[in-house]
Structures are given as C-alpha cells and as structure tokens.
Motif scaffolding. Structure first.
Motif, mmCIF file in Angstrom:
data_model
loop_
_atom_site.group_PDB
_atom_site.id
_atom_site.type_symbol
_atom_site.label_atom_id
_atom_site.label_comp_id
_atom_site.label_asym_id
_atom_site.label_seq_id
_atom_site.Cartn_x
_atom_site.Cartn_y
_atom_site.Cartn_z
ATOM 1 N N GLU A 269 2.761 -5.765 -2.722
ATOM 2 C CA GLU A 269 1.939 -6.278 -3.824
ATOM 3 C C GLU A 269 0.460 -5.985 -3.588
ATOM 4 O O GLU A 269 -0.195 -5.375 -4.435
ATOM 5 C CB GLU A 269 2.186 -7.772 -4.003
ATOM 6 C CG GLU A 269 3.610 -8.068 -4.441
ATOM 7 C CD GLU A 269 3.936 -9.533 -4.578
ATOM 8 O OE1 GLU A 269 4.964 -9.864 -5.184
ATOM 9 O OE2 GLU A 269 3.134 -10.364 -4.075
ATOM 10 N N THR A 270 -0.073 -6.396 -2.435
ATOM 11 C CA THR A 270 -1.475 -6.107 -2.120
ATOM 12 C C THR A 270 -1.605 -5.721 -0.649
ATOM 13 O O THR A 270 -0.773 -6.094 0.182
ATOM 14 C CB THR A 270 -2.404 -7.314 -2.399
ATOM 15 O OG1 THR A 270 -2.059 -8.387 -1.501
ATOM 16 C CG2 THR A 270 -2.288 -7.777 -3.834
ATOM 17 N N ILE A 271 -2.659 -4.973 -0.360
ATOM 18 C CA ILE A 271 -2.936 -4.516 1.005
ATOM 19 C C ILE A 271 -4.405 -4.800 1.326
ATOM 20 O O ILE A 271 -5.281 -4.650 0.476
ATOM 21 C CB ILE A 271 -2.646 -3.007 1.162
ATOM 22 C CG1 ILE A 271 -1.156 -2.716 0.889
ATOM 23 C CG2 ILE A 271 -3.030 -2.510 2.556
ATOM 24 C CD1 ILE A 271 -0.819 -1.223 0.914
ATOM 25 N N HIS A 272 -4.647 -5.187 2.568
ATOM 26 C CA HIS A 272 -6.010 -5.385 3.053
ATOM 27 C C HIS A 272 -6.194 -4.519 4.297
ATOM 28 O O HIS A 272 -5.482 -4.702 5.292
ATOM 29 C CB HIS A 272 -6.247 -6.858 3.403
ATOM 30 C CG HIS A 272 -7.660 -7.190 3.736
ATOM 31 N ND1 HIS A 272 -8.025 -8.367 4.357
ATOM 32 C CD2 HIS A 272 -8.819 -6.504 3.523
ATOM 33 C CE1 HIS A 272 -9.327 -8.396 4.516
ATOM 34 N NE2 HIS A 272 -9.835 -7.274 4.028
ATOM 35 N N ILE A 273 -7.106 -3.565 4.228
ATOM 36 C CA ILE A 273 -7.401 -2.673 5.350
ATOM 37 C C ILE A 273 -8.813 -2.955 5.839
ATOM 38 O O ILE A 273 -9.776 -2.899 5.058
ATOM 39 C CB ILE A 273 -7.281 -1.191 4.943
ATOM 40 C CG1 ILE A 273 -5.854 -0.866 4.500
ATOM 41 C CG2 ILE A 273 -7.694 -0.278 6.094
ATOM 42 C CD1 ILE A 273 -5.677 0.544 3.967
ATOM 43 N N ILE A 274 -8.942 -3.273 7.120
ATOM 44 C CA ILE A 274 -10.252 -3.530 7.729
ATOM 45 C C ILE A 274 -10.538 -2.418 8.724
ATOM 46 O O ILE A 274 -9.743 -2.165 9.635
ATOM 47 C CB ILE A 274 -10.288 -4.893 8.435
ATOM 48 C CG1 ILE A 274 -10.049 -6.022 7.423
ATOM 49 C CG2 ILE A 274 -11.620 -5.098 9.153
ATOM 50 C CD1 ILE A 274 -9.855 -7.373 8.049
ATOM 51 N N SER A 275 -11.678 -1.761 8.554
ATOM 52 C CA SER A 275 -12.083 -0.675 9.447
ATOM 53 C C SER A 275 -13.576 -0.812 9.713
ATOM 54 O O SER A 275 -14.407 -0.346 8.935
ATOM 55 C CB SER A 275 -11.765 0.691 8.821
ATOM 56 O OG SER A 275 -12.145 1.740 9.677
ATOM 57 N N HIS A 276 -13.908 -1.466 10.819
ATOM 58 C CA HIS A 276 -15.300 -1.719 11.189
ATOM 59 C C HIS A 276 -15.594 -1.078 12.536
ATOM 60 O O HIS A 276 -14.894 -1.341 13.521
ATOM 61 C CB HIS A 276 -15.571 -3.227 11.283
ATOM 62 C CG HIS A 276 -15.461 -3.946 9.975
ATOM 63 N ND1 HIS A 276 -15.688 -5.301 9.860
ATOM 64 C CD2 HIS A 276 -15.153 -3.517 8.731
ATOM 65 C CE1 HIS A 276 -15.537 -5.674 8.604
ATOM 66 N NE2 HIS A 276 -15.194 -4.602 7.900
#
Length: 330
Positions: free
Chosen positions: A143-150
């Motif tokens: 349904e939804t995706i959260h990608i964190i790239s810091h």
C-alpha cells in the motif's frame, strides 16, 4: 576465466577492481583511466595491464567492461562497448540528461544487449530479503512505502558542483528502489527541497534536503526522505506497509553489541560510510555481472531501469522548482 576491463580507476573503480579480482569466473585484465598514474596503481595492485579504451574495445578476448569513469562518459562508453559486443556493467546514473539517455535506446535497449546498471541496493542482502518477502505475498498487497536515505555528512563542495544534483546523484538509488518494490510505475511525483545544512551547497545550485512522494496509477504511495547530513551515521531504512502488516529493513550497525544499564540501552553506531554499508552488495553485483557475461541470466537492473530512474530524478527536480505535482509521461 573471462577477461574484464575496468574503465575508471577512481574510488568506486577500485572497489570494483578488488571485487573482480576475488570473483573466480572473471579476470581483471586491463585498466583504463584518463589519469595514467591512477590506472597504473590499480593495474599494479591487481596484475592487470594499463590500456586505452580503443584497445579494450577492439580486443575480442575482452568479454566485458566495468564503466566506473566520470558520469559524463557513461552513456558514450556504454554505447561503444555494447556496439563492440561487450557485456557492460555501468555505474549510475546512465547520463545526466534524460533526452540523451533515451536517444541510446536502439543500442542499449536492443534485445540481447547485456547492460547492467549499478543500482547496487538491489543486491543488498537485507533489501533483497525484504523484496522476496513482499513477493511471497504473506503480508498482502503493498500500500505505501517509506524510504529513508540520509548521508552522515555532506560530500565535498567540489563534488557537489559536478554531481548532477541531489536527485541524480543520491536520490536516484531510492527512485530505483521505489520502482523495484512498488511493482508498478509511478505516474505522479511531488518533491520539496531545501538547503538546510550547508549554504555552499545552495551557492552551487543544489539542495541538501528533500522529501519526495511518488504515486502509482492504482494509488500506491512512496515517501522518500533524503538528507546530506544525519548527525548519527549512514541511515538506510525501508518500511513497506502492506494490507496485513509491515515489512521493515533496518540499519546495519558496526557491531551487534548492545549495552543495557540503569541509564537505558545503547547500541553500536551505524556503519558510517556507503562503501562499508554496501560492501556485500558490491560483491554481489560483480557475481551477477559474471552470470551475465557467461550468458546465464539477464541484468537485474538494465538500461530501461536507468532511464526510468533518471526520469524520476528530473521530474523531482522540476517539482522542487515549480512546487507542483509532476505527471510522468511513462
């Protein structure tokens, strides 16, 4: 053993050189670089021979090339190498300009063209396990995706000036991951960017912080968070929210040691450098390239993936300039 030439003996080229040496099916036979000393150093360390690009492309005994040279050479070198009958492993992005990248479709997108794009995160064991879990279907539809790239800290300003910008240099990996995990192409993109970390980055015409939302035709959403500085290490996380729950790939720490006491719990720091965090992924890329050269498989990430990720990068940049939702032309 199949002979492979390395084009580009800089930082990432040296990583690929070491992995080529350790891949039993491949032999690093030649090194090409515009800086003779750099080529000579890598050649001496690996037992390879310094050569010119023309020599490499004309040699029928060289089965493939790894292109790790400057970004503005990627497209031209790939076209020439594919035209010479070589298998190609090219670092991302495929080019700085989407129209130019698309213009090479007849060669790089032709049936049988063996071109692997360097989206190394597809080869990270944690992210691959996440995708395999999604494919298994036990958690239901995405349904939804959260990608964190810091990043832990901004790159040198001289690098920023020639990088192509945050979206083409950094977020392009996350655009590729989003496509890989969503299972369908984004049709809309909204991006907001700012320069919150280093005014010199703004002076160079770039941003250092961005939030991007992708929407597919069926309504799936992906939020991508990018920052040039975390303050706590190299932050690489993915969360996928499905119909029956959550699948999450967390950060990799320097060790698994945790300390517990009256003051609370403390764990080891995050791996703080991309070459450490993705060391296994880079090795797996070379093993996959060996499969491609031997004719056992097709590239996991190819020319079309490179073009589509670049299209998302250009659309995100447009969105930050206009503050509008950008429709993608497919």
């Amino acid at each position: 053993m199949l002979n492979i030439a390395l084009i580009g003996a800089g930082r990432i080229g040296r990583i690929h050189a070491a992995n080529l040496v350790n891949e039993p099916r491949l032999r690093l036979s030649h090194v090409v670089d515009a800086m003779p000393d750099a080529a000579a150093e890598v050649a001496a360390a690996t037992g390879a021979t310094v050569a010119t690009l023309e020599t490499v492309l004309a040699d029928p005994d060289i089965a493939g090339v790894v292109i790790a040279s400057a970004t503005d050479t990627h497209l031209d070198y790939s076209v020439r190498a594919i035209g010479a009958g070589k298998a190609v492993f090219c670092e991302k992005p495929i080019d700085m300009d989407l129209a130019r990248a698309r213009s090479a479709a007849a060669t790089l997108g032709a049936p049988g063209a063996r071109m692997l794009l360097g989206f190394n995160r597809r080869f990270d064991p944690n992210f691959r396990a996440l995708r395999d879990r999604l494919a298994g279907g036990t958690m239901g539809a995405v349904e939804t995706i959260h990608i964190i790239s810091h990043d832990p800290a901004p790159p040198p300003i001289d690098y920023v000036r020639v990088s192509g910008g945050l979206f083409k240099d950094m977020a392009i990996h996350d655009f590729d991951m989003a496509r890989w995990l969503l299972g369908e192409e984004p049709v809309e993109i909204y991006a907001a960017g700012a320069c919150l970390i280093d005014p010199a980055i703004a002076a160079a015409g770039d941003i250092d912080t961005a939030k991007t939302v992708l929407r597919t035709a069926s309504g799936k959403l992906c939020l991508i968070s990018n920052s040039r500085r975390s303050g706590y290490g190299y932050d690489q996380r993915i969360e996928v929210f499905c119909a029956r729950g959550l699948i999450r790939a967390g950060n990799v720490h320097e060790t698994t040691i945790e300390t517990w006491g009256e003051g609370g719990a403390a764990s080891a720091p995050l791996q703080n450098f991309f070459l450490d965090r993705y060391a296994q992924a880079y090795r797996a890329e070379i093993a996959h390239f060996a499969d491609i050269v031997e004719g056992h498989t097709v590239p996991l990430a190819g020319y079309d993936d490179g073009v589509r990720a670049l299209a998302l990068a250009e659309a995100a940049a447009e969105g930050t300039r206009t503050a509008l939702v950008v429709r993608l032309d497919g």
